[in-house]
Design a protein around this motif. Structure first.
Motif, mmCIF file in Angstrom:
data_model
loop_
_atom_site.group_PDB
_atom_site.id
_atom_site.type_symbol
_atom_site.label_atom_id
_atom_site.label_comp_id
_atom_site.label_asym_id
_atom_site.label_seq_id
_atom_site.Cartn_x
_atom_site.Cartn_y
_atom_site.Cartn_z
ATOM 1 N N GLU A 48 31.542 23.380 49.134
ATOM 2 C CA GLU A 48 32.362 23.639 47.945
ATOM 3 C C GLU A 48 32.252 25.102 47.524
ATOM 4 N N GLY A 49 31.949 25.936 48.481
ATOM 5 C CA GLY A 49 31.892 27.359 48.164
ATOM 6 C C GLY A 49 30.523 27.847 47.761
ATOM 7 N N GLY A 50 29.508 27.002 47.822
ATOM 8 C CA GLY A 50 28.165 27.432 47.440
ATOM 9 C C GLY A 50 27.216 27.406 48.620
ATOM 10 N N LEU A 51 26.189 28.246 48.526
ATOM 11 C CA LEU A 51 25.137 28.250 49.539
ATOM 12 C C LEU A 51 23.905 27.617 48.913
ATOM 13 N N PHE A 107 22.552 29.702 45.702
ATOM 14 C CA PHE A 107 22.608 31.151 45.592
ATOM 15 C C PHE A 107 23.539 31.554 44.461
ATOM 16 N N PRO A 113 28.565 31.679 56.481
ATOM 17 C CA PRO A 113 28.308 32.503 55.306
ATOM 18 C C PRO A 113 26.807 32.639 55.066
ATOM 19 N N TYR A 141 25.200 38.898 48.732
ATOM 20 C CA TYR A 141 26.001 38.015 49.577
ATOM 21 C C TYR A 141 26.404 38.811 50.805
ATOM 22 N N PHE A 166 29.190 41.446 44.592
ATOM 23 C CA PHE A 166 28.470 40.664 45.604
ATOM 24 C C PHE A 166 26.975 40.988 45.638
ATOM 25 N N SER A 176 25.841 25.868 53.648
ATOM 26 C CA SER A 176 26.900 25.772 52.653
ATOM 27 C C SER A 176 27.021 24.331 52.175
#
Lengths: 368, 95
Positions: free
Chosen positions: A335-338, A363, A306, A298, A242, A332
């Protein structure tokens, strides 16, 4: 507060040309055959074409990139655990250009002379990841601990079917440990990963137009300038996977606009006149070495949101200037991304400090 | 010792750059069709580990079958942790 957009690396689309799956056949049953098998010699992935990110004042990038698996070797840790070392080679060719002609704030904290114009870059990198096989006894311990936490959690909710519920959750495998054991995700990651080292070099050519005003005549002019940059970097991704840190040395041969001044024509009769606030004089050479250190981390979920942060410190040796750029990722993409957040930038020579929002920059670690 | 043949099929997203599967201290890489074959002791519980490298949010689908039937817990779809550069997952297989 000034607003800036930096949209260098979020996906607007991805076209994979021959995106082949891993191409090596395993051999023999693992319960009977000693030694590591399934070794791969050559390419894994085809060339991918990315059309990256757009923002109204952002940057559009078109990139070609390819990752090849170089080798997978046996690996043994200092405490005699066995594993494998995965070595990869990556190349990337990219062209980028700013969209629109709005103010560009991206070079405030990064001291990047090539950030505001057209840029073409070539990058080569190699990476090495060390991975260990799991210690079943240790993982069994964590599963048992997660079971305890799961049962406690259900008891706190006065659940009548805690045992059944937790048995079903346990069937989720590692998700069970990540979900119920405090720090479970980091424990699992660190148990397997021994870290990833990536190093590489980038060569860039930039092309930019500089507008300025002549102090004597007040006439506006412009010049087109070509800039060059070469850099070498190394990134270490910590075992938790991370957090990463990167050290980079760059040499820039570029240009920077002259200092902005307010210019007014002579006004002996004291009438209403038009003044200009523009860079004065032709662009000046801006060359020399820069040292860059950045960290990407992260943070995790804070109040259900997040978050990630990637502060960067740049020191320009020839100008004795320090730049700091601190993006905080908060948005966000679902879809799981920042892909957006707020950003602060500062540079020591002008003491200029900017804060604003950014969108489109995804990110990630430089080892992704 | 009776052995059961388990065929694991892996479908990674294009952005995933490396995948391997391991049981105990052995790993396998998928063939051109995404398949990996393990022969494991019948009647036991085995832990299948999946290692994938790629950006946060990338997905990987995994199915483990014996004689064409998916084992309990499969197929499963896993996503690389947000903010991470790779992930290791495990799923237990009762044979």
């Amino acid at each position: 507060m000034k607003r800036f957009l930096h949209a260098a690396s979020a996906f607007a689309g991805l076209i994979a040309l021959p995106a082949t799956a891993d191409a090596q056949q395993g051999e023999g049953p693992p319960v009977e055959t000693p030694g590591v098998s399934g070794r791969a010699d050559q390419s894994d992935k085809g060339i991918s074409v990315e059309f990256l990110a757009i923002g109204s004042d952002g940057v559009a990038t078109l990139a070609l990139q390819n990752t090849n698996l170089l080798d997978v070797d046996d690996y043994e840790s200092t405490d005699r655990r066995k594993g494998r070392e995965v070595k990869k080679f990556n190349w990337r060719v990219a062209a980028s250009a700013p969209i629109g002609d709005g103010d560009d704030f991206t070079d405030i904290g990064t001291l990047d002379s090539l950030a505001s114009g057209f840029k073409f870059e070539v990058n080569f990198s190699k990476s090495s990841s060390k991975l260990l096989f799991a210690d079943d006894d240790k993982v069994n311990e964590w599963v048992a601990e997660a079971q305890t936490y799961c049962l406690k959690s259900r008891a706190a909710q006065r659940s009548t079917n805690a045992a059944t519920f937790c048995a079903n959750e346990r069937a989720l495998g590692d998700v069970f440990v990540r979900r119920y054991l405090p720090g479970g995700a980091a424990k699992l990651n660190s148990h397997i990963h021994q870290g990833t080292l990536k190093y590489g070099a980038t060569a860039s050519v930039g092309y930019d137009e500089f507008s300025y005003r002549d102090a004597a005549t007040l006439l506006e002019s412009s010049e087109n300038k070509i800039s060059f940059e070469g850099s070498a970097y190394a990134t270490w991704l910590f075992p938790s996977s991370f957090t990463s840190i990167t050290g980079q040395v760059k040499y820039q041969y570029g240009y920077k606009p002259g200092d902005s001044q307010i210019l007014c024509p002579p006004n002996p009769t004291n009438i209403v006149i038009q003044c200009f606030n523009d860079p004065v004089g032709a662009p000046m050479k801006n060359k020399g070495f820069q040292f860059v250190a950045d960290m990407r981390h992260y943070i995790g979920s804070v109040f259900g949101t997040p978050m990630a942060i990637s502060p960067q410190l740049t020191y320009d040796v020839s100008d004795d200037v320090v730049g700091i750029d601190v993006p905080l990722y908060l948005v966000s993409d679902g879809e799981g991304g920042l892909t957006g957040g707020v950003r602060a930038g500062w540079r020591s020579d002008t003491d200029k400090f900017v804060v604003g929002i950014f969108v489109g920059t995804r990110f990630g670690h430089k080892t992704d | 010792m009776a052995l059961t043949t388990v065929i694991v099929n892996v479908k990674p997203d294009d952005s995933i750059t490396y995948v391997d599967l391991s049981v105990r201290n052995e790993y396998r890489r998928p063939d051109g069709n995404g398949n990996v074959t393990f022969q494991l002791q019948t009647g036991k519980r085995h832990r299948l580990w999946i290692h994938a490298t790629g950006p946060g949010g990338a997905n990987c689908e995994i199915d483990a079958q014996v004689n064409g039937t998916s084992l309990d817990g499969f197929p499963t779809k896993r996503m690389i942790d947000q903010g991470a550069s790779g992930s290791d997952w495990f799923q237990e297989m009762q044979l």
